[in-house]
Design an enzyme around this catalytic site. Structure first.
Site, PDB file in Angstrom:
ATOM      1  N   CYS A 265       0.791  -1.237   0.000  1.00 12.11           N
ATOM      2  CA  CYS A 265       0.000   0.000   0.000  1.00 12.11           C
ATOM      3  C   CYS A 265       0.822   1.285   0.000  1.00 12.11           C
ATOM      4  O   CYS A 265       0.306   2.331  -0.358  1.00 12.11           O
ATOM      5  CB  CYS A 265      -0.980   0.005   1.165  1.00 12.11           C
ATOM      6  SG  CYS A 265      -0.206   0.052   2.794  1.00 12.11           S
TER       7      CYS A 265
ATOM      8  N   MET B 244      -1.327  -3.577 -16.169  1.00 17.13           N
ATOM      9  CA  MET B 244      -2.768  -3.352 -16.204  1.00 17.13           C
ATOM     10  C   MET B 244      -3.162  -2.181 -17.104  1.00 17.13           C
ATOM     11  O   MET B 244      -4.334  -1.872 -17.244  1.00 17.13           O
ATOM     12  CB  MET B 244      -3.281  -3.072 -14.785  1.00 17.13           C
ATOM     13  CG  MET B 244      -2.982  -4.158 -13.802  1.00 17.13           C
ATOM     14  SD  MET B 244      -3.959  -5.622 -14.171  1.00 17.13           S
ATOM     15  CE  MET B 244      -3.465  -6.679 -12.829  1.00 17.13           C
TER      16      MET B 244
ATOM     17  N   HIS C 105      14.240   2.348 -17.038  1.00 13.48           N
ATOM     18  CA  HIS C 105      13.338   2.514 -15.888  1.00 13.48           C
ATOM     19  C   HIS C 105      13.894   3.506 -14.886  1.00 13.48           C
ATOM     20  O   HIS C 105      15.065   3.865 -14.929  1.00 13.48           O
ATOM     21  CB  HIS C 105      13.131   1.163 -15.183  1.00 13.48           C
ATOM     22  CG  HIS C 105      12.448   0.163 -16.037  1.00 13.48           C
ATOM     23  ND1 HIS C 105      11.098   0.187 -16.264  1.00 13.48           N
ATOM     24  CD2 HIS C 105      12.921  -0.882 -16.747  1.00 13.48           C
ATOM     25  CE1 HIS C 105      10.774  -0.807 -17.064  1.00 13.48           C
ATOM     26  NE2 HIS C 105      11.869  -1.465 -17.376  1.00 13.48           N
ATOM     27  N   HIS C 106      13.041   3.861 -13.942  1.00 12.02           N
ATOM     28  CA  HIS C 106      13.449   4.708 -12.825  1.00 12.02           C
ATOM     29  C   HIS C 106      14.388   3.919 -11.910  1.00 12.02           C
ATOM     30  O   HIS C 106      14.484   2.691 -11.998  1.00 12.02           O
ATOM     31  CB  HIS C 106      12.219   5.189 -12.041  1.00 12.02           C
ATOM     32  CG  HIS C 106      11.309   4.085 -11.609  1.00 12.02           C
ATOM     33  ND1 HIS C 106      11.567   3.303 -10.500  1.00 12.02           N
ATOM     34  CD2 HIS C 106      10.162   3.600 -12.140  1.00 12.02           C
ATOM     35  CE1 HIS C 106      10.611   2.401 -10.351  1.00 12.02           C
ATOM     36  NE2 HIS C 106       9.742   2.557 -11.348  1.00 12.02           N
TER      37      HIS C 106
ATOM     38  N   LYS D 158      13.221   0.633  -9.809  1.00 13.62           N
ATOM     39  CA  LYS D 158      12.703  -0.562 -10.478  1.00 13.62           C
ATOM     40  C   LYS D 158      13.459  -1.787  -9.997  1.00 13.62           C
ATOM     41  O   LYS D 158      14.675  -1.831 -10.061  1.00 13.62           O
ATOM     42  CB  LYS D 158      12.836  -0.409 -11.995  1.00 13.62           C
ATOM     43  CG  LYS D 158      12.280  -1.564 -12.777  1.00 13.62           C
ATOM     44  CD  LYS D 158      10.782  -1.541 -12.801  1.00 13.62           C
ATOM     45  CE  LYS D 158      10.246  -2.608 -13.735  1.00 13.62           C
ATOM     46  NZ  LYS D 158       8.975  -3.106 -13.305  1.00 13.62           N
TER      47      LYS D 158
ATOM     48  N   GLY E 131       7.678  -6.618 -16.473  1.00 19.31           N
ATOM     49  CA  GLY E 131       6.492  -7.340 -16.932  1.00 19.31           C
ATOM     50  C   GLY E 131       6.043  -6.852 -18.296  1.00 19.31           C
ATOM     51  O   GLY E 131       5.593  -7.640 -19.139  1.00 19.31           O
TER      52      GLY E 131
END
Length: 171
Positions: free
Chosen positions: A9, A116, A146-147, A150, A156
């Protein structure tokens, strides 16, 4: 009312989910799981799935996982025990984790997606079409950047695109 428990979260994706849920009348985030401590959240945060203690009124109807592959065994045990569906948006799984997902999927609904995003899923279909048209006469290379936070590589998304190319070329 759909009660959501967010695993990971304190991460970016779960923060976006929580923000989208805020103010909705038909869903709410009732809790979170995250091993990292940090700033207070507008819902209770537990350090591991086995420590989740929510009142019956806040029992999750779904768990959304945006955490880390190491969290999967405990999260699956929790979801199976609670008979709670699981949406998995975590990447970096190997064969062992894939097997755990398949086994748990015999008991509970599991939706697993490496990415997603509508845009990436559209891109997947476009890549398949391009691969079919270009055929095996062309070399295909996927280069990604990537940042600095990562953790998994290839991502993915890169795997989704590579699978689409292989599928289209029947490799």
């Amino acid at each position: 009312m759909l009660n959501i428990l967010l695993s990971g979260c304190r991460g970016k994706l779960c923060a976006s989910v929580a923000e989208c849920a805020d103010g909705q009348t038909d869903l709410r985030v009732v809790g979170g799981i995250d091993r990292a401590s940090g700033q207070a959240m507008p819902f209770p945060v537990f350090s591991a799935p086995e420590t989740v203690a929510l009142p019956d009124a806040n029992r999750p109807n779904v768990v959304i996982d945006c955490s880390h592959p190491s969290a999967l065994p405990g999260l699956l045990a929790f979801c199976v025990e609670q008979r709670c569906p699981l949406v998995v948006a975590t990447t970096g799984y190997g064969e062992n984790e894939q097997a755990l997902l398949a086994e748990a999927g015999r008991s509970i609904p599991i939706f697993y997606g490496r990415n997603m995003s509508l845009g990436i899923n559209l891109l997947r279909e476009l890549v398949k079409s391009a691969a079919r048209v270009l055929g095996s006469d062309f070399d295909v290379e996927i280069v990604e950047s990537h940042h600095s936070q990562k953790i998994d590589a290839p991502s993915g998304t890169a795997l989704i695109l590579a699978e689409a190319i292989n599928e289209a070329m029947e490799v």
